[in-house]
Design a protein around this motif. Structure first.
Motif, PDB file in Angstrom:
ATOM      1  N   ALA A  17       0.942  -1.650   7.619  1.00 34.07           N
ATOM      2  CA  ALA A  17       1.419  -3.001   7.938  1.00 34.07           C
ATOM      3  C   ALA A  17       0.575  -3.622   9.058  1.00 34.07           C
ATOM      4  CB  ALA A  17       2.891  -2.954   8.340  1.00 34.07           C
ATOM      5  N   LEU A  18       0.197  -2.821  10.045  1.00 34.99           N
ATOM      6  CA  LEU A  18      -0.657  -3.314  11.125  1.00 34.99           C
ATOM      7  C   LEU A  18      -2.023  -3.733  10.590  1.00 34.99           C
ATOM      8  CD1 LEU A  18       0.215  -0.673  13.860  1.00 34.99           C
ATOM      9  CD2 LEU A  18       0.603  -3.142  14.052  1.00 34.99           C
ATOM     10  N   GLU A  19      -2.560  -2.950   9.651  1.00 36.47           N
ATOM     11  CA  GLU A  19      -3.834  -3.312   9.030  1.00 36.47           C
ATOM     12  C   GLU A  19      -3.711  -4.643   8.298  1.00 36.47           C
ATOM     13  OE1 GLU A  19      -7.854  -2.807   7.727  1.00 36.47           O
ATOM     14  OE2 GLU A  19      -6.696  -1.811   9.299  1.00 36.47           O
ATOM     15  N   ALA A  20      -2.596  -4.822   7.599  1.00 40.02           N
ATOM     16  CA  ALA A  20      -2.371  -6.071   6.877  1.00 40.02           C
ATOM     17  C   ALA A  20      -2.275  -7.255   7.830  1.00 40.02           C
ATOM     18  CB  ALA A  20      -1.087  -5.967   6.043  1.00 40.02           C
ATOM     19  N   ILE A  21      -1.574  -7.078   8.938  1.00 43.40           N
ATOM     20  CA  ILE A  21      -1.412  -8.149   9.910  1.00 43.40           C
ATOM     21  C   ILE A  21      -2.757  -8.537  10.520  1.00 43.40           C
ATOM     22  CG2 ILE A  21      -0.460  -8.710  12.186  1.00 43.40           C
ATOM     23  CD1 ILE A  21       1.624  -8.934  10.020  1.00 43.40           C
ATOM     24  N   VAL A 100      -0.470 -17.426   5.091  1.00 43.53           N
ATOM     25  CA  VAL A 100      -0.605 -16.043   4.639  1.00 43.53           C
ATOM     26  C   VAL A 100       0.548 -15.708   3.705  1.00 43.53           C
ATOM     27  CG1 VAL A 100      -0.721 -13.609   5.318  1.00 43.53           C
ATOM     28  CG2 VAL A 100      -1.672 -15.370   6.835  1.00 43.53           C
ATOM     29  N   VAL A 101       0.227 -15.030   2.614  1.00 45.88           N
ATOM     30  CA  VAL A 101       1.253 -14.522   1.706  1.00 45.88           C
ATOM     31  C   VAL A 101       1.011 -13.027   1.519  1.00 45.88           C
ATOM     32  CG1 VAL A 101       2.318 -14.650  -0.568  1.00 45.88           C
ATOM     33  CG2 VAL A 101       1.389 -16.726   0.488  1.00 45.88           C
ATOM     34  N   PHE A 102       2.008 -12.239   1.915  1.00 47.07           N
ATOM     35  CA  PHE A 102       1.960 -10.801   1.675  1.00 47.07           C
ATOM     36  C   PHE A 102       2.747 -10.494   0.407  1.00 47.07           C
ATOM     37  CE2 PHE A 102       1.708 -10.900   6.414  1.00 47.07           C
ATOM     38  CZ  PHE A 102       0.457 -10.301   6.557  1.00 47.07           C
ATOM     39  N   GLY A 151      -6.897 -10.216  -1.478  1.00 46.51           N
ATOM     40  CA  GLY A 151      -7.355  -8.859  -1.222  1.00 46.51           C
ATOM     41  C   GLY A 151      -6.226  -7.861  -1.162  1.00 46.51           C
ATOM     42  N   GLY A 152      -6.590  -6.597  -1.121  1.00 50.68           N
ATOM     43  CA  GLY A 152      -5.623  -5.523  -0.991  1.00 50.68           C
ATOM     44  C   GLY A 152      -5.728  -4.892   0.379  1.00 50.68           C
ATOM     45  N   VAL A 153      -4.680  -4.196   0.775  1.00 45.95           N
ATOM     46  CA  VAL A 153      -4.638  -3.562   2.095  1.00 45.95           C
ATOM     47  C   VAL A 153      -4.278  -2.101   1.917  1.00 45.95           C
ATOM     48  CG1 VAL A 153      -3.560  -3.532   4.362  1.00 45.95           C
ATOM     49  CG2 VAL A 153      -3.933  -5.719   3.202  1.00 45.95           C
ATOM     50  N   TYR A 154      -5.054  -1.252   2.569  1.00 48.36           N
ATOM     51  CA  TYR A 154      -4.759   0.178   2.542  1.00 48.36           C
ATOM     52  C   TYR A 154      -4.824   0.694   3.970  1.00 48.36           C
ATOM     53  CZ  TYR A 154      -4.584   4.920   0.664  1.00 48.36           C
ATOM     54  OH  TYR A 154      -4.202   6.186   0.348  1.00 48.36           O
ATOM     55  N   LEU A 155      -4.139   1.777   4.222  1.00 52.17           N
ATOM     56  CA  LEU A 155      -4.039   2.313   5.577  1.00 52.17           C
ATOM     57  C   LEU A 155      -5.404   2.669   6.149  1.00 52.17           C
ATOM     58  CD1 LEU A 155      -2.479   3.488   8.006  1.00 52.17           C
ATOM     59  CD2 LEU A 155      -2.292   5.616   6.718  1.00 52.17           C
ATOM     60  N   SER A 156      -5.651   2.195   7.357  1.00 51.60           N
ATOM     61  CA  SER A 156      -6.833   2.588   8.121  1.00 51.60           C
ATOM     62  C   SER A 156      -6.403   3.653   9.121  1.00 51.60           C
ATOM     63  CB  SER A 156      -7.408   1.373   8.864  1.00 51.60           C
ATOM     64  OG  SER A 156      -8.328   1.771   9.848  1.00 51.60           O
ATOM     65  N   SER A 157      -7.140   4.774   9.171  1.00 51.79           N
ATOM     66  CA  SER A 157      -6.752   5.871  10.066  1.00 51.79           C
ATOM     67  C   SER A 157      -6.729   5.427  11.523  1.00 51.79           C
ATOM     68  CB  SER A 157      -7.706   7.052   9.894  1.00 51.79           C
ATOM     69  OG  SER A 157      -9.041   6.657  10.184  1.00 51.79           O
TER      70      SER A 157
END
Length: 206
Positions: A17-21, A100-102, A151-157
């Motif tokens: 969620a933080l990556e998405a924000i 922004v639209v999630f 775009g898509g969002v995936y977890l960043s370490s």
């Protein structure tokens, strides 16, 4: 401050969620829409408000999800199956559209609708995956003239340490709606499939 073991199982989701924000570039006064009120949608509501979004609209049908979304900062809620969904979304932003639209929902056809209420220069970000192949019919001209980013969002370490730092400041316990011991894992999955829970924690034997 610390969090419980059960809340700790949300750190990966919080990191995503933080990556998405961050990718959404939300600023003070932004209008944000969250399509889907699952645990990810609830996290995005909180983080969007913390970043300064003045409007956060939740699109959801289930009453328990709507209730929590309103408690966590959603400024308004529109039912997903509302036949006037697009016009109501536009009306809520004075027809400026959402910055922004999630999208956390796997509902078919949602992208086509989203393109109708995202603002010029806006961003549409997917925070969900699909087990099967999903094809998105997109009119590239619409993206071009609207200067829209999809775009898509995936977890960043790199987000996990940040998630661990801010987790104690968020009411994560509200997203853990059931807990089971490891020997009851089958019952836990059955409970999750009912759609009546955000997240279920399974405690492993020590």
């Amino acid at each position: 401050d610390s969090i419980s073991d059960a809340e700790g199982c949300l750190l990966g989701s919080l990191g995503e969620a933080l990556e998405a924000i961050d990718r959404a570039s939300i600023s003070i006064g932004s209008a944000v829409a969250v399509i889907g009120g699952d645990y990810m949608g609830q996290l995005l509501i909180q983080l969007a408000r913390l970043r300064g979004a003045s409007q956060v609209t939740m699109v959801e049908n289930q009453p328990f999800r709507i209730k929590l979304a309103q408690q966590l900062g959603a400024t308004d809620v529109i039912h997903f199956e509302d036949p006037l969904l697009v016009s109501k979304m536009l009306d809520s932003t004075q027809f400026n559209g959402y910055d922004v639209v999630f999208i956390t929902s796997r509902a078919a056809g949602i992208l086509e609708q989203t393109l109708e209420f995202v603002a010029k220069g806006g961003r549409i970000l997917f925070t969900t995956n699909s087990a099967d192949e999903t094809f998105l019919p997109i009119n590239l001209y619409t993206l071009y003239v609207g200067n829209i980013t999809v775009g898509g969002v995936y977890l960043s370490s790199g987000k996990l340490p940040i998630a661990a730092h801010i987790a104690p400041t968020l009411p994560l316990n509200q997203l853990i709606t059931a807990e089971y011991r490891f020997e009851y894992t089958t019952q836990a999955y059955q409970a999750l499939k009912t759609g009546e829970h955000f997240k279920i924690a399974i405690h492993l034997p020590l």
